[in-house]
Design a protein around this motif. Structure first.
Motif, PDB file in Angstrom:
ATOM      1  N   VAL A 261       0.835  -1.203   0.000  1.00  0.00           N
ATOM      2  CA  VAL A 261       0.000   0.000   0.000  1.00  0.00           C
ATOM      3  C   VAL A 261       0.872   1.256   0.000  1.00  0.00           C
ATOM      4  O   VAL A 261       0.683   2.164  -0.824  1.00  0.00           O
ATOM      5  CB  VAL A 261      -0.943   0.007   1.218  1.00  0.00           C
ATOM      6  N   GLY A 262       1.852   1.302   0.913  1.00  0.00           N
ATOM      7  CA  GLY A 262       2.701   2.483   1.024  1.00  0.00           C
ATOM      8  C   GLY A 262       3.565   2.711  -0.202  1.00  0.00           C
ATOM      9  O   GLY A 262       3.724   3.847  -0.674  1.00  0.00           O
ATOM     10  N   THR A 263       4.128   1.636  -0.752  1.00  0.00           N
ATOM     11  CA  THR A 263       5.004   1.764  -1.907  1.00  0.00           C
ATOM     12  C   THR A 263       4.226   2.138  -3.162  1.00  0.00           C
ATOM     13  O   THR A 263       4.680   2.951  -3.973  1.00  0.00           O
ATOM     14  CB  THR A 263       5.770   0.439  -2.151  1.00  0.00           C
ATOM     15  N   SER A 264       3.045   1.574  -3.323  1.00  0.00           N
ATOM     16  CA  SER A 264       2.195   1.924  -4.471  1.00  0.00           C
ATOM     17  C   SER A 264       1.809   3.398  -4.410  1.00  0.00           C
ATOM     18  O   SER A 264       1.826   4.106  -5.431  1.00  0.00           O
ATOM     19  CB  SER A 264       0.939   1.055  -4.495  1.00  0.00           C
ATOM     20  N   PHE A 265       1.480   3.868  -3.221  1.00  0.00           N
ATOM     21  CA  PHE A 265       1.131   5.279  -3.048  1.00  0.00           C
ATOM     22  C   PHE A 265       2.326   6.168  -3.409  1.00  0.00           C
ATOM     23  O   PHE A 265       2.165   7.206  -4.056  1.00  0.00           O
ATOM     24  CB  PHE A 265       0.691   5.539  -1.609  1.00  0.00           C
ATOM     25  N   THR A 266       3.521   5.758  -2.991  1.00  0.00           N
ATOM     26  CA  THR A 266       4.720   6.540  -3.297  1.00  0.00           C
ATOM     27  C   THR A 266       4.979   6.588  -4.799  1.00  0.00           C
ATOM     28  O   THR A 266       5.351   7.633  -5.346  1.00  0.00           O
ATOM     29  CB  THR A 266       5.942   5.948  -2.569  1.00  0.00           C
ATOM     30  N   ALA A 267       4.785   5.457  -5.480  1.00  0.00           N
ATOM     31  CA  ALA A 267       4.977   5.423  -6.936  1.00  0.00           C
ATOM     32  C   ALA A 267       4.005   6.371  -7.629  1.00  0.00           C
ATOM     33  O   ALA A 267       4.402   7.145  -8.516  1.00  0.00           O
ATOM     34  CB  ALA A 267       4.805   3.996  -7.452  1.00  0.00           C
ATOM     35  N   VAL A 268       2.737   6.325  -7.236  1.00  0.00           N
ATOM     36  CA  VAL A 268       1.732   7.214  -7.825  1.00  0.00           C
ATOM     37  C   VAL A 268       2.053   8.669  -7.502  1.00  0.00           C
ATOM     38  O   VAL A 268       1.945   9.563  -8.360  1.00  0.00           O
ATOM     39  CB  VAL A 268       0.321   6.840  -7.326  1.00  0.00           C
ATOM     40  N   HIS A 269       2.461   8.920  -6.273  1.00  0.00           N
ATOM     41  CA  HIS A 269       2.827  10.271  -5.837  1.00  0.00           C
ATOM     42  C   HIS A 269       3.942  10.833  -6.718  1.00  0.00           C
ATOM     43  O   HIS A 269       3.855  11.961  -7.208  1.00  0.00           O
ATOM     44  CB  HIS A 269       3.261  10.221  -4.365  1.00  0.00           C
ATOM     45  N   ARG A 270       4.977  10.047  -6.944  1.00  0.00           N
ATOM     46  CA  ARG A 270       6.096  10.510  -7.768  1.00  0.00           C
ATOM     47  C   ARG A 270       5.662  10.721  -9.219  1.00  0.00           C
ATOM     48  O   ARG A 270       6.091  11.678  -9.874  1.00  0.00           O
ATOM     49  CB  ARG A 270       7.254   9.506  -7.697  1.00  0.00           C
ATOM     50  N   PHE A 271       4.831   9.825  -9.709  1.00  0.00           N
ATOM     51  CA  PHE A 271       4.349   9.933 -11.087  1.00  0.00           C
ATOM     52  C   PHE A 271       3.585  11.247 -11.294  1.00  0.00           C
ATOM     53  O   PHE A 271       3.839  11.991 -12.241  1.00  0.00           O
ATOM     54  CB  PHE A 271       3.452   8.732 -11.401  1.00  0.00           C
ATOM     55  N   VAL A 272       2.658  11.526 -10.389  1.00  0.00           N
ATOM     56  CA  VAL A 272       1.867  12.754 -10.480  1.00  0.00           C
ATOM     57  C   VAL A 272       2.753  13.976 -10.275  1.00  0.00           C
ATOM     58  O   VAL A 272       2.613  14.998 -10.969  1.00  0.00           O
ATOM     59  CB  VAL A 272       0.724  12.725  -9.438  1.00  0.00           C
ATOM     60  N   TYR A 273       3.700  13.877  -9.341  1.00  0.00           N
ATOM     61  CA  TYR A 273       4.605  14.994  -9.058  1.00  0.00           C
ATOM     62  C   TYR A 273       5.384  15.395 -10.306  1.00  0.00           C
ATOM     63  O   TYR A 273       5.483  16.581 -10.635  1.00  0.00           O
ATOM     64  CB  TYR A 273       5.566  14.591  -7.935  1.00  0.00           C
ATOM     65  N   VAL A 274       5.925  14.411 -11.009  1.00  0.00           N
ATOM     66  CA  VAL A 274       6.717  14.715 -12.197  1.00  0.00           C
ATOM     67  C   VAL A 274       5.844  15.303 -13.305  1.00  0.00           C
ATOM     68  O   VAL A 274       6.212  16.297 -13.958  1.00  0.00           O
ATOM     69  CB  VAL A 274       7.437  13.443 -12.714  1.00  0.00           C
ATOM     70  N   LEU A 275       4.665  14.729 -13.518  1.00  0.00           N
ATOM     71  CA  LEU A 275       3.785  15.201 -14.588  1.00  0.00           C
ATOM     72  C   LEU A 275       3.284  16.630 -14.349  1.00  0.00           C
ATOM     73  O   LEU A 275       2.938  17.337 -15.298  1.00  0.00           O
ATOM     74  CB  LEU A 275       2.590  14.267 -14.746  1.00  0.00           C
ATOM     75  N   THR A 276       3.244  17.046 -13.088  1.00  0.00           N
ATOM     76  CA  THR A 276       2.730  18.380 -12.777  1.00  0.00           C
ATOM     77  C   THR A 276       3.822  19.430 -12.664  1.00  0.00           C
ATOM     78  O   THR A 276       3.539  20.590 -12.348  1.00  0.00           O
ATOM     79  CB  THR A 276       1.922  18.353 -11.461  1.00  0.00           C
ATOM     80  N   ARG A 277       5.073  19.044 -12.911  1.00  0.00           N
ATOM     81  CA  ARG A 277       6.150  20.048 -12.908  1.00  0.00           C
ATOM     82  C   ARG A 277       6.077  20.865 -14.198  1.00  0.00           C
ATOM     83  O   ARG A 277       5.709  20.350 -15.254  1.00  0.00           O
ATOM     84  CB  ARG A 277       7.531  19.392 -12.826  1.00  0.00           C
ATOM     85  N   LYS A 278       6.488  22.109 -14.103  1.00  0.00           N
ATOM     86  CA  LYS A 278       6.426  23.026 -15.253  1.00  0.00           C
ATOM     87  C   LYS A 278       7.394  22.609 -16.365  1.00  0.00           C
ATOM     88  O   LYS A 278       7.178  22.944 -17.523  1.00  0.00           O
ATOM     89  CB  LYS A 278       6.742  24.443 -14.805  1.00  0.00           C
ATOM     90  N   LYS A 279       8.473  21.890 -15.998  1.00  0.00           N
ATOM     91  CA  LYS A 279       9.459  21.499 -17.007  1.00  0.00           C
ATOM     92  C   LYS A 279       8.919  20.426 -17.958  1.00  0.00           C
ATOM     93  O   LYS A 279       9.470  20.209 -19.009  1.00  0.00           O
ATOM     94  CB  LYS A 279      10.731  20.963 -16.326  1.00  0.00           C
ATOM     95  N   VAL A 280       7.868  19.724 -17.506  1.00  0.00           N
ATOM     96  CA  VAL A 280       7.329  18.634 -18.326  1.00  0.00           C
ATOM     97  C   VAL A 280       6.288  19.198 -19.279  1.00  0.00           C
ATOM     98  O   VAL A 280       5.334  19.848 -18.857  1.00  0.00           O
ATOM     99  CB  VAL A 280       6.686  17.555 -17.436  1.00  0.00           C
ATOM    100  N   SER A 281       6.465  18.939 -20.555  1.00  0.00           N
ATOM    101  CA  SER A 281       5.502  19.429 -21.542  1.00  0.00           C
ATOM    102  C   SER A 281       5.404  18.452 -22.707  1.00  0.00           C
ATOM    103  O   SER A 281       6.199  17.536 -22.823  1.00  0.00           O
ATOM    104  CB  SER A 281       5.930  20.809 -22.047  1.00  0.00           C
TER     105      SER A 281
END
Length: 198
Positions: free
Chosen positions: A178-198
């Motif tokens: 549960v914790g590791t899956s949440f961390t993976a999703v968290h990182r995925f969303v974090y990267v996609l929402t950075r301004k550098k990603v387009s």
């Protein structure tokens, strides 16, 4: 910086102070960081053999010992001024092999139900995803260390659980999933929402 990152930073700084005598010992003797990385991998292989023998508590101790060695190589490299992309690459690859070795030991030698073996496979996938997302993020210039269940915490929890409660590892694996899956999703969303990603 989030609250858990503040706690992580404090824990890691305290840990670095505790291992500084070992770091200084290896650095002064010119021990190459890659040799320390290989020793950590060998200790993980030894924990696998101990699991095969049924000595789960001892195996857990070696998992923790291997994790200690895994942190020493980077610290020694920094102190020696010998940090390199090649060394970081080797360390990262060996980390993946070490993690897979521990999970393979669980799959083969723990008395897990069929469902828990599926959970274990999902945990392995989630663990690799956490590391992969960070690596790909850094490849496009984004630092991605968010999330609570990074590799040091996962290995520490697994090692301590093997030592203290080896008969209840299935529950530990479920919570880690549960914790590791949440961390993976968290990182995925974090990267996609950075301004550098387009």
């Amino acid at each position: 910086m989030s609250w858990y990152q503040v706690i992580q930073d404090k824990v890691y700084k305290t840990f670095r102070r505790l291992v500084s005598p070992l770091v200084n010992f290896f650095a002064k003797r010119g021990t190459p960081p890659w040799a320390i990385s290989l020793m950590g991998m060998l200790l993980t292989l030894l924990s696998f053999i101990l699991m095969y023998r049924g000595w789960m508590r001892v195996a857990g101790g070696f998992v923790l010992f291997a994790a200690l060695w895994d942190t020493l190589d980077g610290e020694v490299a920094r102190l020696q001024g010998s940090e390199s992309k090649k060394g970081a690459f080797l360390d990262s690859v060996l980390d993946r092999f070490s993690e897979f070795t521990v999970f393979l030991g669980f799959f083969l030698f723990l008395n897990l139900s069929r469902l828990d073996k599926v959970f274990l496979f999902a945990l392995l996938f989630s663990s690799l995803a956490v590391s992969y997302i960070r690596a790909r993020a850094e490849g496009i210039g984004i630092e991605c260390k968010v999330g609570i269940f990074d590799r040091p915490l996962r290995v520490t929890i697994l090692g301590i659980a093997l030592v203290i409660i080896p008969d209840y590892m299935e529950w530990v694996l479920r919570l880690l999933l549960v914790g590791t899956s949440f961390t993976a999703v968290h990182r995925f969303v974090y990267v996609l929402t950075r301004k550098k990603v387009s």
